[in-house]
Enzyme design. Sequence first.
Site, short mmCIF file in Angstrom:
data_model
loop_
_atom_site.label_atom_id
_atom_site.label_comp_id
_atom_site.label_asym_id
_atom_site.label_seq_id
_atom_site.Cartn_x
_atom_site.Cartn_y
_atom_site.Cartn_z
N PRO A 1 3.95 6.45 1.28
CG PRO A 1 3.38 5.72 -0.87
CD PRO A 1 4.48 6.37 -0.09
CE LYS B 1 -1.53 7.11 10.11
NZ LYS B 1 -2.81 6.59 9.64
CG HIS C 1 -11.68 -1.34 4.50
ND1 HIS C 1 -10.66 -1.71 3.66
CD2 HIS C 1 -12.82 -1.39 3.76
CE1 HIS C 1 -11.17 -1.98 2.46
NE2 HIS C 1 -12.47 -1.77 2.50
CE1 TYR D 1 -2.79 1.24 7.13
CE2 TYR D 1 -5.13 1.66 7.49
CZ TYR D 1 -4.08 1.39 6.64
OH TYR D 1 -4.31 1.28 5.29
CE1 TYR E 1 -2.24 -1.62 4.24
CE2 TYR E 1 -0.24 -0.60 3.43
CZ TYR E 1 -1.54 -0.49 3.85
OH TYR E 1 -2.15 0.75 3.89
#
Length: 389
Positions: free
Chosen positions: A292, A296, A72, A384, A200
């Site tokens: 979550p 991580k 991704h 990220y 998200y």
Amino acid sequence: MRTQVAIIGAGPSGLLLGQLLAKHGIDNVILERQTGEYVLGRIRAGVIEKGAADLLDEAGCGTRMHREGLIHDGIEISFGGARHRINFKQLIGKSVIVYGQTEITRDLMDGRSAIGSQTIYEAEDVSLHDIGTDKPKVRYSKGGQVHEIECDFIAGCDGFHGVSRKSIPTDVLKNFERVYPFGWLGILVDKPPVSDELIYANHDRGFALCSMRSPTRSRLYIQCRLDDKVEDWSDEAFYEELKRRLDDEAIKRLQPGPSIEKSIAPLRSFVAEPMRHGRLFLAGDAAHIVPPTGAKGLNLAASDVYYLWQALVDFYKKKSSAGIDAYSARALSRVWKAERFSWWMTSQLHRFPESSGFDQKIQRSELEYLVSSQAAMTALAENYVGLPY
Ligand code: RFL
Ligand code: PHB
């Protein structure tokens, strides 16, 4: 029995450490309270940083991840009915791999069987002894018999509820904690993902996340109340609530199907310091928990294992204690950065029950700033995909 490193816990931390040590000729035994099937039945992480993927390769267990994992190059952030892409590849030239923790665990278990290292499953009443000396011991019972392992070091890789952290005297250990006033209700379903990348979503009704495990399997989450019970959420009710929180395009592409797993996870930030006491080293969830939202947890477990593995190799191969002495500080420095990022992602994307109109306006303006600023998107991307080890 005698071994060089006794590892408590056959989750990703314990298995990865065991494999890396064994590859470098360091003998180790893993003690796990559950059965292997139970460990493999837990549906958890899905996003793997490059650093964690490289370690899996180093352990000789990355082949299937490279074959089946999905690369991704970004994520999507949704709010106010629109989606905004954060393009990691363009911003910082890096990506993540979407590959389930279950699969990583399976690959590590297979790798361990192949090299013949020992894992003792269903080890009951594990207890740690003499950790302040250079001859620590681990006792456990199995089949009604008590056994003892003598070792040089103990790696506490037994998760948040394990016995290792509790074996450190309370006047030595300092705990830092934040408990969030909501949980995540997650389902696994054999239907294609809503989008090519993770969404998200911030919505007035609460957070939602559309993730995946493969091109035909989705992992979907909604923010729920802490006192919600899984039994009270039918699949229909889950999809209805998820749809309320998504944009029109996502709703159109959402294919509801019967859930094959459904669970609720509370959200917590937690760090225990130091991560070493005498000959005991904590790694992964045994030492810290992140909510979550930043994906991580597993990745931090991997960086702990990296520092610990290097430290133990230095000890055995170069007769140097520098690595083991520096372990806690090195690991904690990276842990706190991931704690900060996970707290920030959680704060920006969830609806807090106590939030005022002012708080909500600030949250929205932070998200609007994020998706309009190259600098802000770069900061998100950098964190990220994973900060350097
Ligand atoms: P684990 O996986 O908890 O494994 C610990 C093992 O120790 C065993 N154990 C004992 N064994 C012997 N004696 C005892 N007394 C013992 N007590 C416990 C347990 O049975 C278990 O097998 O810890 P580890 O290895 O440190 O791994 C940590 C990760 O599992 C965790 O951080 C992640 O799953 C967190 N996480 C995520 N992390 C990511 O990097 N990316 C994600 O996308 C992501 N998503 C998630 C997540 C965690 C979630 N939940 C449910 C907490 C999504 C969710 C919903
Ligand atoms: C998951 O796929 O389970 C997942 C993905 C991203 C997160 C958390 C969980 O931030």
